[in-house]
Design a protein around this motif. Structure first.
Motif, PDB file in Angstrom:
ATOM      1  N   MET A   1       0.858  -1.182   0.000  1.00  0.00           N
ATOM      2  CA  MET A   1       0.000   0.000   0.000  1.00  0.00           C
ATOM      3  C   MET A   1       0.895   1.233   0.000  1.00  0.00           C
ATOM      4  SD  MET A   1      -3.326   0.285   2.406  1.00  0.00           S
ATOM      5  CE  MET A   1      -2.348   0.010   3.867  1.00  0.00           C
ATOM      6  N   TYR A  14      -6.204   5.289  -1.353  1.00  0.00           N
ATOM      7  CA  TYR A  14      -5.013   4.454  -1.450  1.00  0.00           C
ATOM      8  C   TYR A  14      -4.853   3.926  -2.873  1.00  0.00           C
ATOM      9  CZ  TYR A  14      -5.244   4.455   3.647  1.00  0.00           C
ATOM     10  OH  TYR A  14      -5.296   4.836   4.955  1.00  0.00           O
ATOM     11  N   HIS A  15      -3.621   3.951  -3.354  1.00  0.00           N
ATOM     12  CA  HIS A  15      -3.292   3.354  -4.645  1.00  0.00           C
ATOM     13  C   HIS A  15      -2.466   2.103  -4.378  1.00  0.00           C
ATOM     14  CE1 HIS A  15      -4.636   6.860  -7.012  1.00  0.00           C
ATOM     15  NE2 HIS A  15      -4.208   7.559  -5.966  1.00  0.00           N
ATOM     16  N   HIS A  16      -2.898   0.989  -4.938  1.00  0.00           N
ATOM     17  CA  HIS A  16      -2.218  -0.278  -4.707  1.00  0.00           C
ATOM     18  C   HIS A  16      -1.408  -0.665  -5.930  1.00  0.00           C
ATOM     19  CE1 HIS A  16      -4.569  -0.739  -1.074  1.00  0.00           C
ATOM     20  NE2 HIS A  16      -5.655  -0.483  -1.776  1.00  0.00           N
ATOM     21  N   GLU A  17      -0.194  -1.084  -5.699  1.00  0.00           N
ATOM     22  CA  GLU A  17       0.698  -1.452  -6.781  1.00  0.00           C
ATOM     23  C   GLU A  17       0.955  -2.957  -6.755  1.00  0.00           C
ATOM     24  OE1 GLU A  17       4.191   0.853  -6.273  1.00  0.00           O
ATOM     25  OE2 GLU A  17       3.187   2.792  -6.570  1.00  0.00           O
ATOM     26  N   ALA A  18       0.754  -3.592  -7.910  1.00  0.00           N
ATOM     27  CA  ALA A  18       0.986  -5.031  -8.002  1.00  0.00           C
ATOM     28  C   ALA A  18       2.484  -5.326  -7.976  1.00  0.00           C
ATOM     29  CB  ALA A  18       0.367  -5.572  -9.275  1.00  0.00           C
ATOM     30  N   LYS A  19       2.849  -6.417  -7.325  1.00  0.00           N
ATOM     31  CA  LYS A  19       4.233  -6.842  -7.265  1.00  0.00           C
ATOM     32  C   LYS A  19       4.369  -8.234  -7.887  1.00  0.00           C
ATOM     33  CE  LYS A  19       5.219  -4.239  -3.020  1.00  0.00           C
ATOM     34  NZ  LYS A  19       5.688  -4.329  -1.608  1.00  0.00           N
ATOM     35  N   LEU A 134      -8.153  -9.003  -2.918  1.00  0.00           N
ATOM     36  CA  LEU A 134      -7.449  -7.717  -2.840  1.00  0.00           C
ATOM     37  C   LEU A 134      -6.729  -7.489  -1.508  1.00  0.00           C
ATOM     38  CD1 LEU A 134      -8.616  -4.339  -4.252  1.00  0.00           C
ATOM     39  CD2 LEU A 134      -7.909  -4.439  -1.870  1.00  0.00           C
ATOM     40  N   ASP A 137      -3.589  -9.683  -1.412  1.00  0.00           N
ATOM     41  CA  ASP A 137      -2.583  -9.380  -2.426  1.00  0.00           C
ATOM     42  C   ASP A 137      -1.852  -8.071  -2.148  1.00  0.00           C
ATOM     43  OD1 ASP A 137      -3.133 -11.688  -3.830  1.00  0.00           O
ATOM     44  OD2 ASP A 137      -4.469 -10.715  -5.281  1.00  0.00           O
ATOM     45  N   TYR A 138      -2.530  -7.136  -1.469  1.00  0.00           N
ATOM     46  CA  TYR A 138      -1.959  -5.806  -1.307  1.00  0.00           C
ATOM     47  C   TYR A 138      -1.743  -5.386   0.145  1.00  0.00           C
ATOM     48  CZ  TYR A 138      -3.067  -5.408  -6.253  1.00  0.00           C
ATOM     49  OH  TYR A 138      -3.134  -5.608  -7.611  1.00  0.00           O
ATOM     50  N   THR A 140      -3.886  -4.970   2.683  1.00  0.00           N
ATOM     51  CA  THR A 140      -4.838  -3.949   3.092  1.00  0.00           C
ATOM     52  C   THR A 140      -6.083  -4.622   3.662  1.00  0.00           C
ATOM     53  OG1 THR A 140      -5.998  -1.946   2.341  1.00  0.00           O
ATOM     54  CG2 THR A 140      -5.876  -3.791   0.785  1.00  0.00           C
TER      55      THR A 140
END
Length: 244
Positions: A1, A14-19, A134, A137-138, A140
Protein backbone atom coordinates in the motif's frame (compact mmCIF):
# COMPACT_ATOMS: atom_id res chain seq x y z
CA UNK A 1 0.00 0.00 0.00
CA UNK A 2 1.48 3.34 -1.00
CA UNK A 3 0.93 6.87 -2.32
CA UNK A 4 -1.90 7.78 0.06
CA UNK A 5 -4.00 10.79 -0.91
CA UNK A 6 -6.91 12.51 0.80
CA UNK A 7 -10.15 13.39 -1.02
CA UNK A 8 -11.80 16.85 -0.77
CA UNK A 9 -14.13 15.40 1.90
CA UNK A 10 -11.16 14.12 3.93
CA UNK A 11 -11.44 10.44 2.96
CA UNK A 12 -8.10 8.64 2.52
CA UNK A 13 -7.40 7.36 -1.00
CA UNK A 14 -5.01 4.45 -1.45
CA UNK A 15 -3.29 3.35 -4.64
CA UNK A 16 -2.22 -0.28 -4.71
CA UNK A 17 0.70 -1.45 -6.78
CA UNK A 18 0.99 -5.03 -8.00
CA UNK A 19 4.23 -6.84 -7.26
CA UNK A 20 5.66 -9.71 -9.24
CA UNK A 21 5.76 -12.96 -7.28
CA UNK A 22 5.42 -16.69 -7.70
CA UNK A 23 2.01 -18.26 -7.24
CA UNK A 24 1.34 -19.41 -3.69
CA UNK A 25 -0.84 -22.48 -4.15
CA UNK A 26 -3.62 -22.82 -1.58
CA UNK A 27 -6.16 -25.49 -0.70
CA UNK A 28 -9.52 -25.16 0.98
CA UNK A 29 -10.11 -25.53 4.71
CA UNK A 30 -12.88 -28.14 4.80
CA UNK A 31 -13.93 -27.31 8.36
CA UNK A 32 -14.17 -23.60 7.55
CA UNK A 33 -16.07 -24.32 4.32
CA UNK A 34 -18.64 -26.33 6.27
CA UNK A 35 -19.04 -23.66 8.96
CA UNK A 36 -19.51 -20.89 6.39
CA UNK A 37 -21.93 -22.97 4.32
CA UNK A 38 -24.00 -23.80 7.40
CA UNK A 39 -24.05 -20.12 8.38
CA UNK A 40 -25.26 -19.08 4.93
CA UNK A 41 -27.94 -21.76 4.89
CA UNK A 42 -29.13 -20.81 8.37
CA UNK A 43 -29.59 -17.13 7.51
CA UNK A 44 -30.28 -17.08 3.75
CA UNK A 45 -31.25 -20.48 2.36
CA UNK A 46 -29.99 -23.80 0.96
CA UNK A 47 -26.76 -23.66 -1.02
CA UNK A 48 -27.59 -25.55 -4.20
CA UNK A 49 -24.39 -24.92 -6.15
CA UNK A 50 -20.77 -24.07 -5.47
CA UNK A 51 -18.49 -22.50 -8.06
CA UNK A 52 -15.29 -24.27 -7.11
CA UNK A 53 -11.89 -22.80 -7.78
CA UNK A 54 -9.58 -25.26 -9.51
CA UNK A 55 -6.25 -23.49 -8.97
CA UNK A 56 -5.94 -21.12 -6.01
CA UNK A 57 -3.37 -18.45 -5.22
CA UNK A 58 -2.92 -17.52 -1.52
CA UNK A 59 -6.50 -18.47 -0.58
CA UNK A 60 -8.82 -21.13 -1.99
CA UNK A 61 -11.89 -19.13 -2.96
CA UNK A 62 -15.25 -20.70 -3.82
CA UNK A 63 -18.59 -18.98 -4.47
CA UNK A 64 -21.68 -20.35 -2.70
CA UNK A 65 -24.97 -19.96 -4.59
CA UNK A 66 -28.41 -19.71 -2.97
CA UNK A 67 -31.15 -19.74 -5.65
CA UNK A 68 -34.27 -17.55 -5.74
CA UNK A 69 -37.36 -18.51 -3.75
CA UNK A 70 -40.85 -16.97 -3.71
CA UNK A 71 -39.90 -15.04 -0.55
CA UNK A 72 -36.34 -14.15 -1.61
CA UNK A 73 -36.72 -13.77 -5.35
CA UNK A 74 -33.05 -13.34 -6.26
CA UNK A 75 -29.80 -15.27 -6.33
CA UNK A 76 -27.44 -14.76 -3.41
CA UNK A 77 -23.71 -15.31 -3.97
CA UNK A 78 -21.30 -15.53 -1.04
CA UNK A 79 -17.53 -15.98 -1.07
CA UNK A 80 -16.08 -18.88 0.90
CA UNK A 81 -12.36 -18.75 1.59
CA UNK A 82 -11.48 -15.07 1.87
CA UNK A 83 -11.44 -15.51 5.65
CA UNK A 84 -8.81 -18.27 5.51
CA UNK A 85 -6.23 -15.51 5.96
CA UNK A 86 -6.45 -12.34 8.07
CA UNK A 87 -6.55 -8.93 6.44
CA UNK A 88 -4.07 -6.21 7.37
CA UNK A 89 -6.19 -3.92 9.52
CA UNK A 90 -5.32 -0.64 11.27
CA UNK A 91 -4.76 -0.51 15.00
CA UNK A 92 -8.05 -0.83 16.86
CA UNK A 93 -9.79 -2.83 14.11
CA UNK A 94 -8.35 -6.23 14.99
CA UNK A 95 -11.84 -7.70 15.36
CA UNK A 96 -12.38 -7.15 11.63
CA UNK A 97 -9.40 -9.07 10.29
CA UNK A 98 -11.55 -11.82 8.75
CA UNK A 99 -14.25 -11.26 6.15
CA UNK A 100 -16.34 -12.77 3.38
CA UNK A 101 -18.29 -10.92 0.68
CA UNK A 102 -21.74 -11.29 -0.85
CA UNK A 103 -24.06 -9.76 -3.43
CA UNK A 104 -27.41 -10.64 -5.01
CA UNK A 105 -28.51 -11.06 -8.62
CA UNK A 106 -31.98 -10.78 -10.19
CA UNK A 107 -33.81 -14.10 -10.79
CA UNK A 108 -33.43 -13.58 -14.55
CA UNK A 109 -29.62 -13.49 -14.32
CA UNK A 110 -27.83 -16.30 -16.19
CA UNK A 111 -25.70 -18.11 -13.61
CA UNK A 112 -24.54 -21.18 -15.53
CA UNK A 113 -20.89 -21.88 -16.27
CA UNK A 114 -21.65 -21.48 -19.97
CA UNK A 115 -23.23 -18.05 -19.38
CA UNK A 116 -20.25 -17.00 -17.28
CA UNK A 117 -18.08 -17.18 -20.38
CA UNK A 118 -19.62 -13.81 -21.28
CA UNK A 119 -18.53 -10.86 -19.18
CA UNK A 120 -22.03 -9.38 -19.16
CA UNK A 121 -23.05 -12.31 -16.96
CA UNK A 122 -19.80 -12.99 -15.13
CA UNK A 123 -18.67 -9.57 -13.93
CA UNK A 124 -20.40 -9.71 -10.50
CA UNK A 125 -18.70 -13.04 -9.79
CA UNK A 126 -15.40 -11.71 -11.05
CA UNK A 127 -15.62 -8.77 -8.69
CA UNK A 128 -16.52 -10.97 -5.73
CA UNK A 129 -13.38 -13.00 -6.38
CA UNK A 130 -11.18 -10.02 -7.21
CA UNK A 131 -12.13 -8.05 -4.11
CA UNK A 132 -11.93 -11.13 -1.88
CA UNK A 133 -8.28 -11.42 -2.90
CA UNK A 134 -7.45 -7.72 -2.84
CA UNK A 135 -6.66 -7.47 0.91
CA UNK A 136 -4.35 -10.49 0.75
CA UNK A 137 -2.58 -9.38 -2.43
CA UNK A 138 -1.96 -5.81 -1.31
CA UNK A 139 -1.68 -5.98 2.48
CA UNK A 140 -4.84 -3.95 3.09
CA UNK A 141 -8.42 -4.50 4.27
CA UNK A 142 -12.05 -4.05 3.25
CA UNK A 143 -14.59 -2.52 5.59
CA UNK A 144 -17.90 -0.63 5.72
CA UNK A 145 -18.05 2.29 3.23
CA UNK A 146 -14.82 1.43 1.41
CA UNK A 147 -15.12 2.04 -2.35
CA UNK A 148 -13.01 0.33 -5.01
CA UNK A 149 -12.97 1.54 -8.63
CA UNK A 150 -12.63 -0.78 -11.59
CA UNK A 151 -9.33 0.65 -12.74
CA UNK A 152 -7.96 4.18 -12.68
CA UNK A 153 -9.93 5.89 -14.06
CA UNK A 154 -12.87 3.61 -13.32
CA UNK A 155 -14.18 1.66 -16.31
CA UNK A 156 -17.58 -0.08 -16.68
CA UNK A 157 -17.54 -3.72 -15.67
CA UNK A 158 -19.07 -4.84 -18.98
CA UNK A 159 -20.67 -3.48 -22.15
CA UNK A 160 -24.08 -4.17 -20.63
CA UNK A 161 -23.65 -1.71 -17.74
CA UNK A 162 -22.04 1.60 -16.81
CA UNK A 163 -21.47 0.53 -13.20
CA UNK A 164 -17.76 0.85 -12.53
CA UNK A 165 -17.03 0.75 -8.77
CA UNK A 166 -17.90 -1.28 -5.68
CA UNK A 167 -19.07 -0.07 -2.29
CA UNK A 168 -18.47 -2.33 0.71
CA UNK A 169 -21.51 -2.20 2.98
CA UNK A 170 -23.38 -4.05 5.72
CA UNK A 171 -25.93 -6.66 4.59
CA UNK A 172 -29.54 -5.53 4.46
CA UNK A 173 -31.66 -8.04 2.52
CA UNK A 174 -31.34 -10.96 4.91
CA UNK A 175 -33.84 -11.88 7.62
CA UNK A 176 -31.56 -10.91 10.50
CA UNK A 177 -28.69 -8.74 9.19
CA UNK A 178 -27.10 -8.41 12.63
CA UNK A 179 -26.95 -12.17 13.22
CA UNK A 180 -25.77 -12.91 9.70
CA UNK A 181 -23.02 -10.29 9.80
CA UNK A 182 -20.83 -12.14 12.31
CA UNK A 183 -19.82 -15.80 12.43
CA UNK A 184 -17.66 -16.71 15.42
CA UNK A 185 -15.52 -19.44 13.90
CA UNK A 186 -13.29 -19.95 16.94
CA UNK A 187 -11.92 -17.89 19.85
CA UNK A 188 -10.28 -14.80 18.40
CA UNK A 189 -11.65 -15.36 14.90
CA UNK A 190 -14.88 -13.58 14.05
CA UNK A 191 -15.74 -13.66 10.34
CA UNK A 192 -17.79 -10.70 9.12
CA UNK A 193 -19.98 -10.89 6.02
CA UNK A 194 -19.97 -7.65 4.05
CA UNK A 195 -22.04 -6.96 0.96
CA UNK A 196 -20.95 -5.34 -2.29
CA UNK A 197 -23.02 -2.63 -3.94
CA UNK A 198 -22.03 -1.67 -7.51
CA UNK A 199 -21.71 2.08 -8.09
CA UNK A 200 -21.35 4.44 -10.98
CA UNK A 201 -18.10 6.39 -11.11
CA UNK A 202 -20.04 9.60 -10.41
CA UNK A 203 -21.45 8.07 -7.23
CA UNK A 204 -17.99 7.19 -5.96
CA UNK A 205 -16.83 10.71 -6.78
CA UNK A 206 -19.79 12.09 -4.83
CA UNK A 207 -18.54 10.22 -1.78
CA UNK A 208 -15.02 11.55 -2.27
CA UNK A 209 -16.18 15.15 -2.61
CA UNK A 210 -19.16 15.31 -0.24
CA UNK A 211 -18.47 12.47 2.19
CA UNK A 212 -19.71 8.95 2.86
CA UNK A 213 -22.99 9.97 4.48
CA UNK A 214 -24.03 12.03 1.46
CA UNK A 215 -23.66 8.98 -0.79
CA UNK A 216 -25.31 6.54 1.63
CA UNK A 217 -28.29 8.84 2.08
CA UNK A 218 -28.90 9.09 -1.65
CA UNK A 219 -28.52 5.33 -2.15
CA UNK A 220 -30.94 4.60 0.69
CA UNK A 221 -33.57 7.01 -0.58
CA UNK A 222 -33.29 5.49 -4.06
CA UNK A 223 -33.68 1.97 -2.65
CA UNK A 224 -30.24 0.83 -3.80
CA UNK A 225 -28.92 -2.24 -1.98
CA UNK A 226 -26.92 -5.40 -2.67
CA UNK A 227 -29.31 -6.56 -5.39
CA UNK A 228 -27.41 -5.80 -8.59
CA UNK A 229 -29.31 -3.58 -11.04
CA UNK A 230 -27.09 -3.07 -14.11
CA UNK A 231 -29.17 -0.21 -15.52
CA UNK A 232 -30.45 1.49 -12.36
CA UNK A 233 -30.62 5.26 -12.08
CA UNK A 234 -27.46 7.12 -11.15
CA UNK A 235 -28.12 8.91 -7.83
CA UNK A 236 -25.21 11.29 -8.40
CA UNK A 237 -26.69 12.77 -11.55
CA UNK A 238 -27.87 16.35 -11.11
CA UNK A 239 -31.48 15.50 -11.95
CA UNK A 240 -31.58 13.45 -8.73
CA UNK A 241 -30.36 16.16 -6.39
CA UNK A 242 -33.74 17.80 -6.03
CA UNK A 243 -35.39 14.54 -4.97
CA UNK A 244 -33.30 14.16 -1.88
Amino acid sequence: MSNQEVSPSGIPIYHHEAKERDIDFAVGDEAAIQRITTHVEQHIGPVTNVFHELVSDRVHLDILLVPPTPRRNYYTLVTCGMSNLPMTVPEGAENFRYAELMLCLPPSWAVTEEAFRKEEHYWPVRMLKTLARLPHDYGTWLYHAHTIPNGDPAQPYARSTKLACMLVELPTIVDDPHAFFTLNMEPGKAVHFFTLIPLYAEEMNLKLTQGTEALLEKLAQAGVNELVQPDRKNVAKKKWFGLF
